[in-house]
Motif scaffolding. Structure first.
Motif, PDB file in Angstrom:
ATOM      1  N   ALA A 161       0.843  -1.195   0.000  1.00  0.00           N
ATOM      2  CA  ALA A 161       0.000   0.000   0.000  1.00  0.00           C
ATOM      3  C   ALA A 161       0.878   1.245   0.000  1.00  0.00           C
ATOM      4  O   ALA A 161       1.950   1.259   0.609  1.00  0.00           O
ATOM      5  N   GLY A 162       0.427   2.275  -0.698  1.00  0.00           N
ATOM      6  CA  GLY A 162       1.192   3.511  -0.777  1.00  0.00           C
ATOM      7  C   GLY A 162       1.557   4.071   0.586  1.00  0.00           C
ATOM      8  O   GLY A 162       2.671   4.543   0.795  1.00  0.00           O
ATOM      9  N   LYS A 163       0.638   3.981   1.522  1.00  0.00           N
ATOM     10  CA  LYS A 163       0.921   4.548   2.853  1.00  0.00           C
ATOM     11  C   LYS A 163       2.014   3.729   3.564  1.00  0.00           C
ATOM     12  O   LYS A 163       2.837   4.287   4.282  1.00  0.00           O
ATOM     13  N   HIS A 193      -2.634   2.207  -4.372  1.00  0.00           N
ATOM     14  CA  HIS A 193      -3.054   3.440  -3.679  1.00  0.00           C
ATOM     15  C   HIS A 193      -4.535   3.372  -3.338  1.00  0.00           C
ATOM     16  O   HIS A 193      -5.253   2.535  -3.828  1.00  0.00           O
ATOM     17  N   ILE A 231       2.904  -0.905  -6.139  1.00  0.00           N
ATOM     18  CA  ILE A 231       2.352  -0.036  -5.092  1.00  0.00           C
ATOM     19  C   ILE A 231       0.884   0.176  -5.399  1.00  0.00           C
ATOM     20  O   ILE A 231       0.523   0.544  -6.523  1.00  0.00           O
ATOM     21  N   TYR A 260       4.367   2.036   1.932  1.00  0.00           N
ATOM     22  CA  TYR A 260       5.590   2.346   1.187  1.00  0.00           C
ATOM     23  C   TYR A 260       6.237   3.615   1.746  1.00  0.00           C
ATOM     24  O   TYR A 260       7.428   3.646   2.057  1.00  0.00           O
ATOM     25  N   ARG A 261       5.418   4.646   1.912  1.00  0.00           N
ATOM     26  CA  ARG A 261       5.949   5.924   2.404  1.00  0.00           C
ATOM     27  C   ARG A 261       6.405   5.823   3.861  1.00  0.00           C
ATOM     28  O   ARG A 261       7.431   6.391   4.240  1.00  0.00           O
TER      29      ARG A 261
END
Ligand code: ZN
Length: 180
Positions: free
Chosen positions: A3-5, A180, A178, A7-8
């Motif tokens: 998930a993008g969150k 989102h 990824i 990943y960040r």
């Protein structure tokens, strides 16, 4: 997939570990620190953060950042055409870095990720600290794990063809997706 969150979040954690080393890494390069989840969907446990500094036809230099206790899954670099496969030297910049290769079984019982033991067959453990380094010959199985503080290592090698790496766990997908 990751998930993008996540990943960040993981990229931020890894950058904090990387920045403490004092290595000069530019803002643009920081964004290129790739969070690799190996398609396993549990990057905090099985994953790695990788910044490729150089990958020419002959030479590759990467920085690998591991979170505390994060494991980079077992794999080997196979021969490709006339090339015997990637020869890789890891050199520790900071942290406690556990390197596993085939050999005398001296592994700690809890070293492989829980439930994944069958995908971690290389059971000879070497503990490397800052300044320590080891060379992994082409075709030799290996996997990495970080200690309590995480770890940052250089990976110097011949040309890297990551997509051709052979992982013991058949679920591994080397490309990062990824969502989102
Ligand atoms: Zn490798």
């Amino acid at each position: 997939m990751i998930a993008g969150k996540d990943y960040r979040r993981i990229q931020k954690l890894a950058l904090e570990i990387l920045k403490k080393t004092g290595l000069p890494i530019g803002d643009m390069e920081q964004h290129c620190l790739e969070v690799v989840d190996f398609g396993l969907g549990n990057a905090d446990v099985e994953g790695a953060q990788i910044l490729t500094l150089l990958n020419t036809d002959r030479l590759s230099v990467k920085i690998i950042v591991l979170l505390p206790h994060q494991t980079l899954p077992e794999h080997r670099h196979p021969p490709v055409g006339d090339d015997p496969g990637k020869e890789e030297t890891v050199r520790v910049i900071t942290g406690t870095f556990y390197l596993y290769v085939p050999g005398e079984d001296n592994i700690a019982a809890n070293a492989p990720p829980p439930g994944k033991e069958k995908y971690y067959s290389a059971r000879h453990q070497a503990i490397l600290l800052a300044g320590g380094q080891a060379t992994i010959a082409p075709g030799v199985l290996h996997w990495f794990k970080a200690g309590d503080e995480g770890a940052v290592v250089f990976s110097f090698s011949t040309h890297a063809m990551d997509l051709l790496d052979q992982f013991t766990d058949p679920s591994v997908i080397r490309t990062v997706h990824i969502v989102h």
